[in-house]
Design a protein around this motif. Structure first.
Motif, PDB file in Angstrom:
ATOM      1  N   TYR A 135     -28.443   7.578 -35.083  1.00  0.00           N
ATOM      2  CA  TYR A 135     -29.774   7.256 -35.607  1.00  0.00           C
ATOM      3  C   TYR A 135     -30.222   5.874 -35.138  1.00  0.00           C
ATOM      4  O   TYR A 135     -31.403   5.662 -34.848  1.00  0.00           O
ATOM      5  CB  TYR A 135     -29.775   7.332 -37.136  1.00  0.00           C
ATOM      6  N   ALA A 330     -32.838  13.790 -33.010  1.00  0.00           N
ATOM      7  CA  ALA A 330     -32.724  13.287 -34.382  1.00  0.00           C
ATOM      8  C   ALA A 330     -33.037  14.397 -35.382  1.00  0.00           C
ATOM      9  O   ALA A 330     -32.379  14.515 -36.427  1.00  0.00           O
ATOM     10  CB  ALA A 330     -33.667  12.104 -34.594  1.00  0.00           C
ATOM     11  N   THR A 334     -30.181  15.863 -37.907  1.00  0.00           N
ATOM     12  CA  THR A 334     -30.472  15.872 -39.339  1.00  0.00           C
ATOM     13  C   THR A 334     -30.309  17.271 -39.915  1.00  0.00           C
ATOM     14  O   THR A 334     -29.740  17.461 -40.999  1.00  0.00           O
ATOM     15  CB  THR A 334     -31.904  15.369 -39.600  1.00  0.00           C
TER      16      THR A 334
END
Length: 643
Positions: A135, A330, A334
């Motif tokens: 991240y 990302a 996630t």
């Protein structure tokens, strides 16, 4: 309610993927390789914009002499060969989890083989920390890529140098704004643009090499060794910038599920790697002829003045594509983290009905946009940003090598005589790069580490808190046989089906106990439903449901999903035909239990982590929306739990 988590992704494997083996079919290899050029190599492909410049003109400047120029080129070439080609393309990409790659997919693969080992918890924490570092990397990559590309304006048109930051911010805002509409159409032009980009940087490199052909000797590893012998301190510090040439290597593994190992390897070995090497060597050749180019931009100075502005536009497009790949990554990471129980449920939107992996997570998108813009405003130049860049990447690469060690010994059973020397090389290279990047912590390297530790705290707090909550609920659970024996004969039965969702496949759900206590009725058919996530990307749809007959109209049903799938509960129930009559949503009620956490001094977690977990639980996405339950058929019942 605490139900095993899943995330929104397509319930079928990507096109060309065998649902049984998880590997891509051999047909369409060139098409997949072409697509990989547009998606997978954006990050590593934009490294020539800043990597070579930073090595000579960054915070640890090098002398512009033959030994240093040849040494840096040799280090970059052999880094790409050892780290990218051998470690990732040839070895790690063979460790696929039913076709999927990435730190979490690898973690899910190895954790099943190490759960009985005393060091298994350490392996899991390493994998989680690699995810947390990603991240930080996903915030820096868009900032440094777009900023370094637009800075070419100062080279091509110095009068516009003052507009660099405003233009970068406008591009970044537009990039994050379009995420909600999906990138399927944009993706169609990614391949051709990156194909042109890599072709152009290769040609520019060749034109420069022709003028100074002696630079070709830099491919010999002895120049890298000689660099360390004559100037060991500077050579070590230079590794912090040289590693920028291989940032994005982990993307090859992470995106393997979309294209397959062979297409990515084909693109890398026969197109991307040669283009990058030619460009780096061309920049080195330019420094032999004009050392001052290193202080401005050896990348843009490879082109004639008349072509520098078009090159700025092309490089900016490539930087946007690289940023898009990281943003999509990302979202994907996630999604996997939610499914594997490290992040609470978040709202996930599908942006394409036909394109695999086209999802949008508003919270992640908004947080990334804010952080990326703040980074640009705080660091202001790509040179300053590269000080923060690299430490997250090298940390993740080092962790991947640790996980690879588990794969070699536990999954593949390699003999020690083959595995130990190979791992020693990887640990030496990764360790040297990570150590060199630690010297950049005061100048900006603290940022990705700070982000990594914060996100690591969130991930581990949610995972630990969720397990504690499940354990507390399990402790208070009544055996289902006892409940059925006492309640089935005494409670009034009403028509219809009641589905009680529960996190464990034993005991009585709290929602069922509360419903009986307050409403004093039971439905004719009662389903105790558990959604479980398995440690592989996809689960066969024809083996989705496992049913257990409990008697007196009670059934226990377990729905299994892979960690890349969308848990659409109503759709799965419609395919269940051995649980009494077929399910009809208008005759079915879904009962959910919503827990309120009370922090206590019970052993488990520190009070501040318990409060953090409670806050995360309150802000989690509604289970009704997450599992796609019909809004007019859901009943939520609350309860309080101490952890």
């Amino acid at each position: 309610m605490s139900v095993d988590q899943t995330a929104a992704a397509s319930t079928v494997p990507p096109a060309g993927l065998d649902p049984e083996t998880g590997h891509h079919h051999s047909d369409g290899m060139l098409k997949l390789a072409f697509g990989a050029i547009g998606i997978v190599f954006g990050d590593i492909g934009t490294s020539p914009l800043y990597a070579f410049r930073e090595t000579f003109a960054g915070h640890h400047k090098l002398a512009l002499d033959s030994a240093h120029i040849m040494g840096v080129i040799s280090l970059m070439f052999w880094s790409m060969m050892i780290v990218v080609t051998v470690k990732y393309v040839i070895i790690i990409m063979r460790a696929d989890n039913k076709g999927e790659g990435g730190s979490l997919a690898l973690l899910a693969l190895v954790s099943g083989k190490t759960k009985t080992r005393r060091w298994s918890k350490g392996i899991i924490l390493l994998g989680v920390f690699a995810t947390a570092l990603f991240y930080g990397d996903s915030m820096i990559t868009p900032a440094v890529s777009v900023l370094s590309a637009v800075e070419g304006l100062a080279v091509a048109a110095p009068a516009f140098a003052g507009l660099v930051l405003p233009i970068v911010i406008v591009i970044l805002i537009a990039l994050f704004w379009v995420q909600k509409s999906g990138t399927a159409r944009i993706g169609l032009v990614f391949g051709p643009i990156m194909l042109v980009y890599f072709s152009v940087i290769a040609v520019l490199g060749i034109l420069s090499i022709v003028q100074t052909p002696g630079v070709l000797w830099a491919l010999s590893p002895h120049f890298a060794v000689e660099f360390f012998l004559i100037d060991p301190e500077r050579a070590f510090l230079a590794l912090g910038s040289v590693v920028l040439a291989v940032t994005g290597a982990e993307a090859l593994y992470a995106d393997m599920g979309h294209f397959g190992r062979k297409p990515i390897g084909l693109s890398w070995l026969f197109f991307v790697l040669p283009a990058l090497i030619l460009n780096y060597m061309g920049q080195g050749a330019l420094l032999f002829r004009d050392g001052q180019a290193a202080l401005v931009s050896p990348f843009y100075n490879l082109a004639p003045e008349s072509l520098q502005l078009p090159l700025v536009i092309l490089a900016t497009m490539a930087a946007v594509i690289a940023s898009q790949a990281v943003i999509s990554g990302a979202f994907s990471v996630t999604q996997q983290a939610i499914q594997l129980g490290f992040i609470p449920r978040l709202r996930i939107e599908h942006t394409s009905a036909s394109t695999e992996g086209q999802i949008y997570i508003p919270l992640v998108n908004g947080a990334l946009m804010v952080m990326v813009i703040l980074l640009v405003l705080f660091f202001r130049t790509s040179s300053n940003l590269t000080s923060a860049y690299g430490i997250a990447v090298t940390g993740a690469m080092f962790i991947d090598t640790c996980l690879l060690g588990v794969v070699l010994f536990r999954l593949w059973n390699w003999p020690k005589i083959a595995a130990i020397p190979l791992l020693a090389i990887f640990f030496t290279v990764d360790g040297a790069y990570f150590a060199a990047n630690l010297t950049k912590v005061p100048a900006g390297g603290w940022f990705p580490l700070l982000v990594g530790f914060i996100i690591f705290t969130f991930l581990t707090t949610w995972s630990k808190g969720r397990q504690l909550m499940i354990d507390r609920m399990h402790e208070a659970a009544m055996p289902i046989k006892v409940f059925i024996g006492s309640a089935a004969s005494s409670a009034s039965r009403v028509p219809g089906t009641a589905v009680f969702m529960t996190s464990t496949a034993d005991g009585v759900p709290h929602a069922l106990l509360h419903n009986l206590k307050h409403n004093k009725v039971l439905h004719e058919r009662v389903i105790l439903l558990t959604v479980k996530i398995v440690g592989q990307p996809y689960w066969p749809a024809n083996d989705r449901a496992v049913r257990e007959e409990l008697g007196d109209g009670f059934h226990r049903l377990v729905l299994r999903y892979g960690f890349m799938e969308d848990a659409d509960v109503p759709a799965a129930l419609r395919q269940v035909h051995n649980c009494g009559a077929d399910f009809k949503m208008m005759d079915t009620s879904f009962f959910l239990s919503r827990q309120t956490l009370l922090a206590s001094d019970k052993p488990g977690m520190m009070i501040w982590r318990e409060k953090l977990f409670a806050w995360m639980l309150r802000n989690a996405e509604s289970a009704m929306e997450f599992f796609r339950l019909p809004t007019n058929r859901v009943v939520e019942l609350g309860s309080q739990i101490e952890i």
